[in-house]
Design an enzyme around this catalytic site. Structure first.
Site, short mmCIF file in Angstrom:
data_model
loop_
_atom_site.label_atom_id
_atom_site.label_comp_id
_atom_site.label_asym_id
_atom_site.label_seq_id
_atom_site.Cartn_x
_atom_site.Cartn_y
_atom_site.Cartn_z
N ARG A 171 8.51 0.89 -4.64
CA ARG A 171 8.44 2.11 -5.09
C ARG A 171 7.96 3.30 -4.28
O ARG A 171 7.98 4.33 -4.63
CB ARG A 171 7.86 2.23 -6.46
N ARG A 175 10.49 9.45 3.04
CA ARG A 175 11.43 10.93 2.90
C ARG A 175 11.51 11.47 4.23
O ARG A 175 10.48 11.69 5.01
CB ARG A 175 10.75 11.72 2.08
N ARG A 248 -5.73 -6.96 -12.51
CA ARG A 248 -6.60 -6.31 -11.54
C ARG A 248 -7.16 -5.34 -12.67
O ARG A 248 -6.69 -4.69 -13.44
CB ARG A 248 -5.92 -5.65 -10.47
N ARG A 290 -9.63 5.41 -3.97
CA ARG A 290 -9.74 7.03 -3.96
C ARG A 290 -10.53 7.56 -4.97
O ARG A 290 -11.26 7.10 -5.73
CB ARG A 290 -8.08 6.89 -4.69
N GLU A 315 -12.70 5.13 -7.35
CA GLU A 315 -12.02 3.96 -8.08
C GLU A 315 -12.40 2.88 -7.20
O GLU A 315 -12.00 2.62 -5.95
CB GLU A 315 -10.64 4.32 -8.07
N TYR A 365 3.79 -3.53 -15.61
CA TYR A 365 2.82 -2.27 -15.19
C TYR A 365 4.21 -1.44 -15.49
O TYR A 365 4.71 -0.78 -14.74
CB TYR A 365 2.50 -2.22 -13.75
N ASP A 367 4.98 2.61 -16.35
CA ASP A 367 4.57 4.17 -16.40
C ASP A 367 4.67 4.44 -18.02
O ASP A 367 5.30 3.76 -18.79
CB ASP A 367 5.41 4.90 -15.53
N1 UDP Z 1 -0.10 2.05 -1.80
C1 UDP Z 1 -0.29 2.13 -0.50
N2 UDP Z 1 -1.02 3.23 0.21
C2 UDP Z 1 -1.47 4.31 -0.86
C3 UDP Z 1 -1.07 4.51 -1.84
C4 UDP Z 1 -0.36 3.05 -2.48
O1 UDP Z 1 -0.12 1.13 0.34
O2 UDP Z 1 -2.07 5.34 -0.18
C5 UDP Z 1 0.59 0.93 -2.19
C6 UDP Z 1 -0.34 -0.17 -2.88
O3 UDP Z 1 0.16 -1.31 -2.62
C7 UDP Z 1 -0.24 0.23 -4.37
C8 UDP Z 1 1.12 0.68 -4.39
O4 UDP Z 1 1.50 1.50 -3.39
O5 UDP Z 1 -0.67 -0.77 -5.06
C9 UDP Z 1 1.47 1.61 -5.60
O6 UDP Z 1 0.32 2.62 -5.61
P1 UDP Z 1 0.18 3.85 -6.56
O7 UDP Z 1 -0.77 4.76 -6.23
O8 UDP Z 1 1.66 4.37 -6.64
O9 UDP Z 1 0.05 3.22 -8.05
P2 UDP Z 1 -1.01 3.78 -9.40
O10 UDP Z 1 -2.13 2.83 -8.90
O11 UDP Z 1 -1.18 5.10 -9.10
O12 UDP Z 1 -0.22 3.20 -10.34
#
Ligand code: UDP
Length: 384
Positions: A171, A175, A248, A290, A315, A365, A367
């Site tokens: 996902r 771009r 997790r 993050r 986090e 998971y 949304d």
């Molecule tokens: N991901 C990554 N680098 C980033 C942000 C996300 O590689 O800076 C990858 C990572 O494997 C993560 C997945 O994209 O598990 C989905 O991240 P996202 O932040 O979209 O998911 P959220 O945790 O916010 O639902």
């Protein structure tokens, strides 16, 4: 008294289902073991800022029905998610777009960027990606993978990338425009005034009784009901009879700081690796994935500088164990197979008036928009 429905879990799935049944004048008891409704969408006001207590929730959808539905319960602002990624002392825009490619390689036009990405992909020499590492290399090549994916993903999942399923990053959009919008959906925003009001409004009915601090196991034998809607963890429902599913979890370190603006953006990802076995003074990366600065979700609604303090959450990803909140189902092969065994039990029970729903009930998971869509679908089946 006997209820038509017992709904376990006052998150979005349970609240939408309960709301719709109440519209049909059915009596519903909604219970939740936490001391608040709204599940992980729960927001709490701290010094005038709506804090996302269980991690950032950004509503985005292309589903017209879901968008119309949720807008009945809150007004949404025009927040657009544009995370920043920090790798050591380098800063990049997310998702991977022309701004990212320019910062990485100095390219300026989409044509130059495409050529560079193709070169990187060819250099990685992956034909049939079978894990997350190979998937990433075959989509974006080595530079993006090493700086923006590998460290973050390994912190987030606590597993090395060649042992993770490829679909996790399918996902992540790539771009070739200068567009920093993380999502491709038609609608996006944050409810003005926070998320909790949505669940409060959904559950506000003379046909609905809400009991908080109430565990299903403690009351299951004392309550009479026709049908059960269970949105807790499916393995827990069956007393982990086949063993626990893996999740997790996330630990949030939230603090209020005496400054108006800490990081200038709602979401900043820290993409360097962190090895928990290495002493702190020898680490090159940060241990958190993050930092969320909550007031930026509402920058359109309140001038962020009018509130002199700010609330941030670091986090830290961690493995789930009983007693802490499960967040992300680990949908690898082993856990998927285990879930299928629980699913077979659930299929039998569904014939006897038990319906599993939501992220934990389906071990997916989802949304928020998908949760609402699934609940509305269950309502349709219930009514037919
Ligand atoms: N991901 C990554 N680098 C980033 C942000 C996300 O590689 O800076 C990858 C990572 O494997 C993560 C997945 O994209 O598990 C989905 O991240 P996202 O932040 O979209 O998911 P959220 O945790 O916010 O639902």
């Amino acid at each position: 008294m006997k209820y038509d429905y017992l709904v376990v879990g006052a998150g979005l799935y349970g609240a939408v289902f309960a709301h719709e049944m109440a519209q049909d004048k059915k009596s519903v008891l909604v219970i939740d073991r936490r001391n608040h409704v709204a599940g992980n969408t729960y927001t709490r006001k701290v010094s005038g800022i709506n804090v996302h207590e269980y991690g950032a929730h950004i509503f985005h959808t292309s589903d017209e029905e879901v968008w119309q539905y949720i807008n009945r319960f809150a007004r949404f602002n025009h927040y657009i998610n544009s995370p920043i990624a920090i790798y050591r002392d380098e800063l990049y825009n997310m998702p991977f777009n022309m701004n990212t490619f320019h910062a990485l390689w100095g390219v300026v036009t989409p044509e130059q960027a495409r050529a560079r990405v193709l070169e990187q992909i060819a250099g990685a020499q992956v034909d049939n990606p079978s894990n997350l590492e190979e998937q990433a290399l075959s989509l974006v090549g080595r530079d993006v993978y090493e700086k923006l994916i590998k460290g973050y993903t390994e912190k987030q999942w606590g597993r090395v990338c060649d042992k993770l399923p490829a679909f996790i990053i399918k996902r992540l959009p790539l771009r070739f425009t200068y567009n920093n919008n993380y999502f491709n959906d038609r609608y996006q925003g944050i409810p003005v005034g926070g998320y909790t009001q949505i669940t409060d409004a959904l559950l506000d009915s003379e046909y609905i009784t809400v009991r908080l601090n109430t565990d299903f196991k403690d009351i299951r034998d004392d309550i009479e009901y026709d049908r059960l809607i269970y949105t807790g963890a499916i393995d827990e429902y069956y007393d982990y009879c086949y063993g626990p599913l893996s999740y997790r979890s996330v630990r949030f370190e939230t603090e209020e700081l005496p400054m108006a603006d800490f990081q200038g953006n709602a979401v900043v990802n820290y993409t360097e690796a962190y090895d928990p076995n290495v002493p702190e003074d020898e680490q090159s990366g940060r241990p958190y994935t993050r930092i969320i600065e909550h007031k930026h979700f509402e920058a359109e609604d309140t001038d962020i500088y009018s509130i002199p303090s700010t609330v941030i959450s670091r986090e830290y990803s961690q493995e789930w164990k009983p007693g802490i909140e499960p967040y992300y189902p680990v949908n690898d092969e082993e856990n998927t197979a285990l879930y299928e065994r629980y699913r077979a039990l659930a299929d039998e029970d569904e014939k006897n008036g038990v319906l599993f729903g939501g992220r934990l009930g389906h071990y997916r998971y989802y949304d928020m928009d998908k949760v609402i869509a699934a609940a509305l679908e269950a309502v349709r089946r219930e009514r037919s």
